[in-house]
Scaffold this motif. Structure first.
Motif, PDB file in Angstrom:
ATOM      1  N   GLU A 183      19.635  39.196  34.610  1.00 33.03           N
ATOM      2  CA  GLU A 183      19.417  37.847  34.099  1.00 33.03           C
ATOM      3  C   GLU A 183      20.713  37.254  33.545  1.00 33.03           C
ATOM      4  OE1 GLU A 183      16.323  37.797  31.255  1.00 33.03           O
ATOM      5  OE2 GLU A 183      14.787  38.585  32.627  1.00 33.03           O
ATOM      6  N   ASP A 184      20.882  35.969  33.749  1.00 33.86           N
ATOM      7  CA  ASP A 184      21.995  35.205  33.186  1.00 33.86           C
ATOM      8  C   ASP A 184      23.364  35.774  33.567  1.00 33.86           C
ATOM      9  OD1 ASP A 184      20.176  33.539  31.862  1.00 33.86           O
ATOM     10  OD2 ASP A 184      20.032  34.942  30.193  1.00 33.86           O
ATOM     11  N   PHE A 185      23.478  36.258  34.822  1.00 31.02           N
ATOM     12  CA  PHE A 185      24.770  36.791  35.269  1.00 31.02           C
ATOM     13  C   PHE A 185      25.598  35.677  35.894  1.00 31.02           C
ATOM     14  CE2 PHE A 185      27.678  38.916  38.191  1.00 31.02           C
ATOM     15  CZ  PHE A 185      28.200  39.905  37.372  1.00 31.02           C
ATOM     16  N   ASP A 186      26.889  35.625  35.550  1.00 35.94           N
ATOM     17  CA  ASP A 186      27.794  34.598  36.047  1.00 35.94           C
ATOM     18  C   ASP A 186      28.372  35.057  37.388  1.00 35.94           C
ATOM     19  OD1 ASP A 186      29.685  32.685  36.561  1.00 35.94           O
ATOM     20  OD2 ASP A 186      30.698  32.830  34.619  1.00 35.94           O
ATOM     21  N   ASP A 187      27.654  34.785  38.462  1.00 35.86           N
ATOM     22  CA  ASP A 187      28.061  35.259  39.783  1.00 35.86           C
ATOM     23  C   ASP A 187      29.338  34.580  40.274  1.00 35.86           C
ATOM     24  OD1 ASP A 187      26.003  33.042  39.944  1.00 35.86           O
ATOM     25  OD2 ASP A 187      26.759  33.006  42.000  1.00 35.86           O
ATOM     26  N   GLU A 188      29.510  33.299  39.970  1.00 38.08           N
ATOM     27  CA  GLU A 188      30.678  32.577  40.472  1.00 38.08           C
ATOM     28  C   GLU A 188      31.971  33.143  39.889  1.00 38.08           C
ATOM     29  OE1 GLU A 188      30.193  28.423  39.828  1.00 38.08           O
ATOM     30  OE2 GLU A 188      28.487  28.237  41.203  1.00 38.08           O
ATOM     31  N   THR A 189      31.975  33.421  38.588  1.00 39.73           N
ATOM     32  CA  THR A 189      33.165  33.992  37.964  1.00 39.73           C
ATOM     33  C   THR A 189      33.439  35.386  38.501  1.00 39.73           C
ATOM     34  OG1 THR A 189      32.838  32.717  35.933  1.00 39.73           O
ATOM     35  CG2 THR A 189      34.220  34.684  35.777  1.00 39.73           C
ATOM     36  N   TYR A 190      32.380  36.178  38.646  1.00 39.32           N
ATOM     37  CA  TYR A 190      32.542  37.550  39.150  1.00 39.32           C
ATOM     38  C   TYR A 190      33.167  37.536  40.539  1.00 39.32           C
ATOM     39  CZ  TYR A 190      31.454  42.331  40.513  1.00 39.32           C
ATOM     40  OH  TYR A 190      31.547  43.635  40.939  1.00 39.32           O
ATOM     41  N   ASP A 191      32.603  36.735  41.442  1.00 36.85           N
ATOM     42  CA  ASP A 191      33.118  36.699  42.817  1.00 36.85           C
ATOM     43  C   ASP A 191      34.532  36.129  42.876  1.00 36.85           C
ATOM     44  OD1 ASP A 191      30.866  37.815  44.003  1.00 36.85           O
ATOM     45  OD2 ASP A 191      29.873  35.880  44.244  1.00 36.85           O
ATOM     46  N   ARG A 192      34.841  35.176  42.030  1.00 40.06           N
ATOM     47  CA  ARG A 192      36.165  34.570  42.043  1.00 40.06           C
ATOM     48  C   ARG A 192      37.227  35.548  41.541  1.00 40.06           C
ATOM     49  NH1 ARG A 192      34.992  30.681  39.143  1.00 40.06           N
ATOM     50  NH2 ARG A 192      35.802  31.382  37.132  1.00 40.06           N
ATOM     51  N   GLU A 193      36.889  36.351  40.522  1.00 41.47           N
ATOM     52  CA  GLU A 193      37.876  37.229  39.895  1.00 41.47           C
ATOM     53  C   GLU A 193      37.963  38.608  40.526  1.00 41.47           C
ATOM     54  OE1 GLU A 193      36.829  37.337  35.796  1.00 41.47           O
ATOM     55  OE2 GLU A 193      37.605  35.302  35.376  1.00 41.47           O
ATOM     56  N   TRP A 194      36.926  38.978  41.307  1.00 38.74           N
ATOM     57  CA  TRP A 194      36.894  40.354  41.822  1.00 38.74           C
ATOM     58  C   TRP A 194      38.079  40.709  42.708  1.00 38.74           C
ATOM     59  CZ3 TRP A 194      36.904  43.317  46.173  1.00 38.74           C
ATOM     60  CH2 TRP A 194      36.575  44.660  45.998  1.00 38.74           C
ATOM     61  N   PRO A 195      38.515  39.876  43.663  1.00 40.27           N
ATOM     62  CA  PRO A 195      39.660  40.261  44.506  1.00 40.27           C
ATOM     63  C   PRO A 195      40.899  40.606  43.691  1.00 40.27           C
ATOM     64  CG  PRO A 195      38.533  38.382  45.458  1.00 40.27           C
ATOM     65  CD  PRO A 195      37.948  38.569  44.086  1.00 40.27           C
ATOM     66  N   GLY A 196      41.159  39.847  42.648  1.00 39.33           N
ATOM     67  CA  GLY A 196      42.313  40.128  41.807  1.00 39.33           C
ATOM     68  C   GLY A 196      42.175  41.442  41.069  1.00 39.33           C
ATOM     69  N   ARG A 197      40.972  41.697  40.552  1.00 35.65           N
ATOM     70  CA  ARG A 197      40.739  42.971  39.850  1.00 35.65           C
ATOM     71  C   ARG A 197      40.887  44.145  40.802  1.00 35.65           C
ATOM     72  NH1 ARG A 197      36.195  40.331  37.900  1.00 35.65           N
ATOM     73  NH2 ARG A 197      34.829  41.705  39.136  1.00 35.65           N
ATOM     74  N   ALA A 198      40.352  44.010  41.992  1.00 36.62           N
ATOM     75  CA  ALA A 198      40.423  45.099  42.963  1.00 36.62           C
ATOM     76  C   ALA A 198      41.862  45.394  43.355  1.00 36.62           C
ATOM     77  CB  ALA A 198      39.587  44.766  44.193  1.00 36.62           C
ATOM     78  N   ALA A 199      42.651  44.347  43.549  1.00 35.88           N
ATOM     79  CA  ALA A 199      44.052  44.533  43.958  1.00 35.88           C
ATOM     80  C   ALA A 199      44.843  45.302  42.916  1.00 35.88           C
ATOM     81  CB  ALA A 199      44.691  43.173  44.212  1.00 35.88           C
ATOM     82  N   LYS A 200      44.483  45.133  41.643  1.00 34.30           N
ATOM     83  CA  LYS A 200      45.209  45.799  40.558  1.00 34.30           C
ATOM     84  C   LYS A 200      44.698  47.223  40.303  1.00 34.30           C
ATOM     85  CE  LYS A 200      46.143  41.467  38.113  1.00 34.30           C
ATOM     86  NZ  LYS A 200      45.889  40.680  36.877  1.00 34.30           N
ATOM     87  N   THR A 201      43.533  47.558  40.829  1.00 39.28           N
ATOM     88  CA  THR A 201      42.912  48.858  40.530  1.00 39.28           C
ATOM     89  C   THR A 201      42.552  49.637  41.796  1.00 39.28           C
ATOM     90  OG1 THR A 201      40.717  47.819  40.388  1.00 39.28           O
ATOM     91  CG2 THR A 201      41.986  48.035  38.336  1.00 39.28           C
ATOM     92  N   MET A 202      43.295  49.410  42.874  1.00 36.01           N
ATOM     93  CA  MET A 202      42.986  50.082  44.137  1.00 36.01           C
ATOM     94  C   MET A 202      43.269  51.579  44.049  1.00 36.01           C
ATOM     95  SD  MET A 202      41.632  49.440  47.024  1.00 36.01           S
ATOM     96  CE  MET A 202      41.685  47.651  46.903  1.00 36.01           C
ATOM     97  N   TRP A 203      44.306  51.962  43.305  1.00 38.64           N
ATOM     98  CA  TRP A 203      44.671  53.369  43.178  1.00 38.64           C
ATOM     99  C   TRP A 203      44.577  53.804  41.727  1.00 38.64           C
ATOM    100  CZ3 TRP A 203      44.554  54.549  48.002  1.00 38.64           C
ATOM    101  CH2 TRP A 203      45.050  53.666  48.982  1.00 38.64           C
TER     102      TRP A 203
END
Length: 203
Positions: A183-203
């Motif tokens: 409930e009340d999850f901010d999907d737009e922010t999550y999807d927008r920020e996820w690529p950047g987070r993944a790029a920094k935490t791949m290894w």
């Protein structure tokens, strides 16, 4: 719906279907050609079992998803993920595991059944260094049996046929799926920020 309840019933349905090749392909160690196939794979599905039940986890790595040590041993680093540690928790309590390797472009899959341990030996972790980072643990697998899988499943699915690739725009995003479950999850922010987070935490 009729339910099959005994192996004898199954045997009657599939009588005569087991070929010599289905049995002969199983070995207790990596043959040179089995090793070649596995070292070509950047992706594996890891199946484990524990007190809470079963788990199947995708694992991928650049170059090769496992390191072959010898004909009975492979190692797989545990890189950054969701920190659920379902697979690792299972292995430390029940060492049984199964691996299914995919090789892009090939319809032949490889399978390993064996037993694993989870190690955080510093020298072992350092041997997998990537971009100055080390995995937090490494799964060390002792092979009980290894074999290749019939190609029919991948041929039927046309898995590698680009004409059948699904456009991600026609699928729900991770954020939308989280919103449907929370409930009340901010999907737009999550999807927008996820690529950047993944790029920094791949290894």
């Amino acid at each position: 719906m009729k339910i099959i309840e005994t192996v004898e019933e199954l045997a009657a349905i599939y009588a005569g279907g087991l070929t010599q090749a289905s049995v002969a392909k199983v070995t207790g160690y990596l043959t040179p050609l089995y090793r070649q196939m596995i070292e070509a794979s950047p992706f594996v599905a890891l199946a484990t079992v524990g007190p809470e039940g079963l788990d199947c986890s995708p694992r991928g790595d650049i170059g090769g998803v496992v390191r072959v040590i010898d004909e009975k041993t492979v190692q797989m680093p545990d890189w950054r993920g969701n920190n659920r540690v379902d697979s690792l928790s299972n292995i430390v309590r029940d060492p049984r595991l199964a691996l299914m390797f995919l090789v892009p472009g090939s319809t032949t899959t490889m399978r390993i059944n064996g037993r694993g341990v989870v190690s955080n030996d510093e020298a072992l972790l350092a041997s997998f260094e990537m971009d100055g980072k080390h995995p937090r643990t490494v799964i060390v697998v002792t092979i009980d049996e290894v074999y290749f899988q019939c190609a029919r499943a991948l041929i039927r699915s046309e898995l590698w046929n680009p004409d059948n690739f699904v456009d991600p725009k026609n699928l729900p995003t991770p954020g939308l799926m989280l919103k449907a479950a929370t409930e009340d999850f901010d999907d737009e922010t999550y999807d927008r920020e996820w690529p950047g987070r993944a790029a920094k935490t791949m290894w």
